[in-house]
Scaffold this motif. Structure first.
Motif, PDB file in Angstrom:
ATOM      1  N   GLU A   1      58.291  30.506  44.619  1.00 15.63           N
ATOM      2  CA  GLU A   1      57.912  31.841  44.146  1.00 15.63           C
ATOM      3  C   GLU A   1      56.836  31.744  43.067  1.00 15.63           C
ATOM      4  O   GLU A   1      55.875  32.533  43.059  1.00 15.63           O
ATOM      5  CB  GLU A   1      59.146  32.564  43.608  1.00 15.63           C
ATOM      6  N   LYS A   2      56.977  30.774  42.177  1.00 14.24           N
ATOM      7  CA  LYS A   2      55.991  30.599  41.105  1.00 14.24           C
ATOM      8  C   LYS A   2      54.656  30.124  41.668  1.00 14.24           C
ATOM      9  O   LYS A   2      53.586  30.565  41.208  1.00 14.24           O
ATOM     10  CB  LYS A   2      56.521  29.599  40.079  1.00 14.24           C
ATOM     11  N   LEU A   3      54.695  29.241  42.648  1.00 17.25           N
ATOM     12  CA  LEU A   3      53.457  28.798  43.294  1.00 17.25           C
ATOM     13  C   LEU A   3      52.724  29.977  43.930  1.00 17.25           C
ATOM     14  O   LEU A   3      51.500  30.096  43.815  1.00 17.25           O
ATOM     15  CB  LEU A   3      53.770  27.740  44.356  1.00 17.25           C
ATOM     16  N   ALA A   4      53.472  30.841  44.593  1.00 20.37           N
ATOM     17  CA  ALA A   4      52.862  31.996  45.256  1.00 20.37           C
ATOM     18  C   ALA A   4      52.246  32.960  44.248  1.00 20.37           C
ATOM     19  O   ALA A   4      51.115  33.433  44.437  1.00 20.37           O
ATOM     20  CB  ALA A   4      53.909  32.719  46.117  1.00 20.37           C
ATOM     21  N   SER A   5      52.966  33.252  43.157  1.00 24.03           N
ATOM     22  CA  SER A   5      52.428  34.180  42.153  1.00 24.03           C
ATOM     23  C   SER A   5      51.240  33.559  41.425  1.00 24.03           C
ATOM     24  O   SER A   5      50.276  34.259  41.084  1.00 24.03           O
ATOM     25  CB  SER A   5      53.522  34.578  41.159  1.00 24.03           C
ATOM     26  N   SER A   6      51.272  32.249  41.199  1.00 25.26           N
ATOM     27  CA  SER A   6      50.148  31.567  40.545  1.00 25.26           C
ATOM     28  C   SER A   6      48.897  31.636  41.400  1.00 25.26           C
ATOM     29  O   SER A   6      47.780  31.860  40.904  1.00 25.26           O
ATOM     30  CB  SER A   6      50.506  30.104  40.266  1.00 25.26           C
ATOM     31  N   LYS A   7      49.072  31.460  42.708  1.00 26.49           N
ATOM     32  CA  LYS A   7      47.929  31.545  43.635  1.00 26.49           C
ATOM     33  C   LYS A   7      47.312  32.937  43.606  1.00 26.49           C
ATOM     34  O   LYS A   7      46.080  33.089  43.631  1.00 26.49           O
ATOM     35  CB  LYS A   7      48.391  31.181  45.041  1.00 26.49           C
ATOM     36  N   LEU A   8      48.160  33.962  43.544  1.00 22.83           N
ATOM     37  CA  LEU A   8      47.663  35.337  43.497  1.00 22.83           C
ATOM     38  C   LEU A   8      46.845  35.593  42.239  1.00 22.83           C
ATOM     39  O   LEU A   8      45.779  36.220  42.286  1.00 22.83           O
ATOM     40  CB  LEU A   8      48.833  36.318  43.575  1.00 22.83           C
ATOM     41  N   ILE A   9      47.355  35.117  41.095  1.00 22.94           N
ATOM     42  CA  ILE A   9      46.654  35.360  39.825  1.00 22.94           C
ATOM     43  C   ILE A   9      45.300  34.655  39.815  1.00 22.94           C
ATOM     44  O   ILE A   9      44.285  35.248  39.420  1.00 22.94           O
ATOM     45  CB  ILE A   9      47.515  34.902  38.640  1.00 22.94           C
ATOM     46  N   LEU A  10      45.268  33.392  40.247  1.00 19.71           N
ATOM     47  CA  LEU A  10      43.992  32.684  40.305  1.00 19.71           C
ATOM     48  C   LEU A  10      43.036  33.371  41.274  1.00 19.71           C
ATOM     49  O   LEU A  10      41.828  33.431  41.028  1.00 19.71           O
ATOM     50  CB  LEU A  10      44.212  31.228  40.728  1.00 19.71           C
ATOM     51  N   GLY A  11      43.578  33.903  42.366  1.00 16.85           N
ATOM     52  CA  GLY A  11      42.736  34.623  43.321  1.00 16.85           C
ATOM     53  C   GLY A  11      42.138  35.879  42.724  1.00 16.85           C
ATOM     54  O   GLY A  11      40.977  36.226  43.016  1.00 16.85           O
ATOM     55  N   GLU A  12      42.893  36.561  41.866  1.00 19.66           N
ATOM     56  CA  GLU A  12      42.372  37.768  41.202  1.00 19.66           C
ATOM     57  C   GLU A  12      41.217  37.417  40.265  1.00 19.66           C
ATOM     58  O   GLU A  12      40.209  38.145  40.199  1.00 19.66           O
ATOM     59  CB  GLU A  12      43.494  38.451  40.432  1.00 19.66           C
ATOM     60  N   VAL A  13      41.351  36.310  39.527  1.00 24.02           N
ATOM     61  CA  VAL A  13      40.263  35.887  38.642  1.00 24.02           C
ATOM     62  C   VAL A  13      39.023  35.540  39.467  1.00 24.02           C
ATOM     63  O   VAL A  13      37.897  35.892  39.103  1.00 24.02           O
ATOM     64  CB  VAL A  13      40.696  34.679  37.780  1.00 24.02           C
ATOM     65  N   GLN A  14      39.230  34.872  40.595  1.00 18.23           N
ATOM     66  CA  GLN A  14      38.100  34.531  41.463  1.00 18.23           C
ATOM     67  C   GLN A  14      37.413  35.792  42.003  1.00 18.23           C
ATOM     68  O   GLN A  14      36.186  35.824  42.114  1.00 18.23           O
ATOM     69  CB  GLN A  14      38.580  33.664  42.628  1.00 18.23           C
ATOM     70  N   GLU A  15      38.204  36.810  42.320  1.00 20.62           N
ATOM     71  CA  GLU A  15      37.611  38.061  42.813  1.00 20.62           C
ATOM     72  C   GLU A  15      36.764  38.730  41.741  1.00 20.62           C
ATOM     73  O   GLU A  15      35.680  39.250  42.035  1.00 20.62           O
ATOM     74  CB  GLU A  15      38.720  39.008  43.277  1.00 20.62           C
ATOM     75  N   HIS A  16      37.246  38.722  40.493  1.00 22.96           N
ATOM     76  CA  HIS A  16      36.447  39.288  39.397  1.00 22.96           C
ATOM     77  C   HIS A  16      35.118  38.539  39.252  1.00 22.96           C
ATOM     78  O   HIS A  16      34.063  39.150  39.056  1.00 22.96           O
ATOM     79  CB  HIS A  16      37.229  39.209  38.082  1.00 22.96           C
ATOM     80  N   LEU A  17      35.196  37.214  39.360  1.00 20.14           N
ATOM     81  CA  LEU A  17      33.983  36.409  39.239  1.00 20.14           C
ATOM     82  C   LEU A  17      33.045  36.660  40.415  1.00 20.14           C
ATOM     83  O   LEU A  17      31.817  36.702  40.239  1.00 20.14           O
ATOM     84  CB  LEU A  17      34.345  34.920  39.144  1.00 20.14           C
ATOM     85  N   ASP A  18      33.598  36.847  41.602  1.00 18.79           N
ATOM     86  CA  ASP A  18      32.766  37.153  42.777  1.00 18.79           C
ATOM     87  C   ASP A  18      31.976  38.446  42.556  1.00 18.79           C
ATOM     88  O   ASP A  18      30.798  38.539  42.925  1.00 18.79           O
ATOM     89  CB  ASP A  18      33.639  37.301  44.024  1.00 18.79           C
ATOM     90  N   GLN A  19      32.638  39.428  41.949  1.00 18.57           N
ATOM     91  CA  GLN A  19      31.972  40.698  41.680  1.00 18.57           C
ATOM     92  C   GLN A  19      30.820  40.518  40.694  1.00 18.57           C
ATOM     93  O   GLN A  19      29.758  41.131  40.834  1.00 18.57           O
ATOM     94  CB  GLN A  19      32.985  41.708  41.136  1.00 18.57           C
ATOM     95  N   VAL A  20      31.033  39.656  39.701  1.00 18.61           N
ATOM     96  CA  VAL A  20      29.968  39.390  38.725  1.00 18.61           C
ATOM     97  C   VAL A  20      28.792  38.685  39.395  1.00 18.61           C
ATOM     98  O   VAL A  20      27.624  39.073  39.231  1.00 18.61           O
ATOM     99  CB  VAL A  20      30.514  38.530  37.569  1.00 18.61           C
ATOM    100  N   MET A  21      29.106  37.633  40.179  1.00 13.55           N
ATOM    101  CA  MET A  21      28.050  36.832  40.785  1.00 13.55           C
ATOM    102  C   MET A  21      27.323  37.594  41.902  1.00 13.55           C
ATOM    103  O   MET A  21      26.240  37.185  42.321  1.00 13.55           O
ATOM    104  CB  MET A  21      28.636  35.529  41.335  1.00 13.55           C
ATOM    105  N   ALA A  22      27.910  38.680  42.371  1.00  9.36           N
ATOM    106  CA  ALA A  22      27.233  39.489  43.387  1.00  9.36           C
ATOM    107  C   ALA A  22      25.982  40.149  42.840  1.00  9.36           C
ATOM    108  O   ALA A  22      25.132  40.626  43.606  1.00  9.36           O
ATOM    109  CB  ALA A  22      28.189  40.555  43.930  1.00  9.36           C
ATOM    110  N   HIS A  23      25.830  40.179  41.489  1.00 12.98           N
ATOM    111  CA  HIS A  23      24.666  40.801  40.870  1.00 12.98           C
ATOM    112  C   HIS A  23      23.513  39.815  40.647  1.00 12.98           C
ATOM    113  O   HIS A  23      22.495  40.181  40.057  1.00 12.98           O
ATOM    114  CB  HIS A  23      25.059  41.431  39.529  1.00 12.98           C
TER     115      HIS A  23
END
Length: 253
Positions: free
Chosen positions: A74-96
């Motif tokens: 369960e912790k592995l799954a939630s950790s993956k989700l959180i790291l994925g959210e940070v990556q999505e924020h960074l993707d939005q920044v780098m899209a500019h």
């Protein structure tokens, strides 16, 4: 070919190495030793060592170890989700980044390469998270270097990702093998009573073995030669991820 023919085959082996490009990820791998003024921080190697103990406990039909494996998944799954959210924020920044500007991968000219000796699927899942964080750190450093994000945002996201992994590793530190099996609980003997007193009551589905982690190992009973695997696991699982034994599982301890 006759079934009576015995083939003297050895174990399957696979050399595994992990390559890291950032000091941020390398520090998480190693952790930090305790000093007089600072507490120690468990690293990925320490996490994997404790995971091996939990896996062995689950193999010995310790229901508490099975519960720990579920918590880890369960912790592995939630950790993956959180790291994925940070990556999505960074993707939005780098899209500019302007279309006219081509930016290549930010790779270390002298990365660190570490040999991997991991005997549990949960350990590999943690390694995947570390590589995900290493990739995130590389991109954050590049985004800061190219003026896409400020230092404050870079450090905040780096620290957030590091905290996710360290929280995962710290989860297993309190683990202790109960020494009691499901047969002990069925008999309600002294070993089971002592385990309940030390570790508390267990959910019924954990106690009766109907709920186990996805990557829970087969239960090996020392007598009778029976092996109880995961509810939907038809194949024998390897004893070691880098030493894949094709021989049939006899169920012997």
């Amino acid at each position: 070919m006759s079934d009576s023919i015995q083939l003297n085959l050895g174990a399957l082996r696979s050399a595994m190495k992990l390559t890291l490009h950032t000091h941020h990820a390398a520090r998480i791998w190693h952790g930090r030793s305790a000093t007089e003024d600072k507490n120690g921080i468990i690293g990925l190697s320490g996490f994997v060592g404790i995971l091996n103990k939990i896996k062995r406990g689950a193999e010995q039909d310790d229901p508490y170890s099975d519960l720990w494996l579920i918590r880890v998944e369960e912790k592995l799954a939630s950790s993956k989700l959180i790291l994925g959210e940070v990556q999505e924020h960074l993707d939005q920044v780098m899209a500019h980044v302007p279309v006219a500007l081509s930016i290549g991968d930010n790779l270390n000219v002298q990365p660190v390469t570490l040999p991997l000796f991991i005997s549990s699927q949960h350990g590999f899942m943690a390694v995947y998270l570390l590589t995900q964080y290493d990739d995130l750190a590389r991109r954050l450093l590049l985004a800061h270097h190219t003026a896409m994000i400020g230092r404050r945002d870079m450090e905040r996201w780096l620290n957030e990702g590091a905290h996710v992994l360290r929280s995962l590793f710290a989860l297993v530190q309190p683990y202790k093998f109960s020494g009691a099996s499901r047969d002990d609980f069925a008999a309600n003997n002294a070993r089971a009573r002592e385990a309940r007193e030390k570790f508390g009551e267990l959910p019924q589905d954990i106690l009766d073995g109907t709920l186990r982690a996805e990557f829970a190992p087969p239960i090996v009973r020392p007598r009778g030669g029976s092996v109880l695997g995961h509810a939907d696991a038809g194949d024998d699982e390897p004893a070691d991820a880098a030493d894949l034994d094709e021989s049939p599982d006899t169920g012997e301890g």
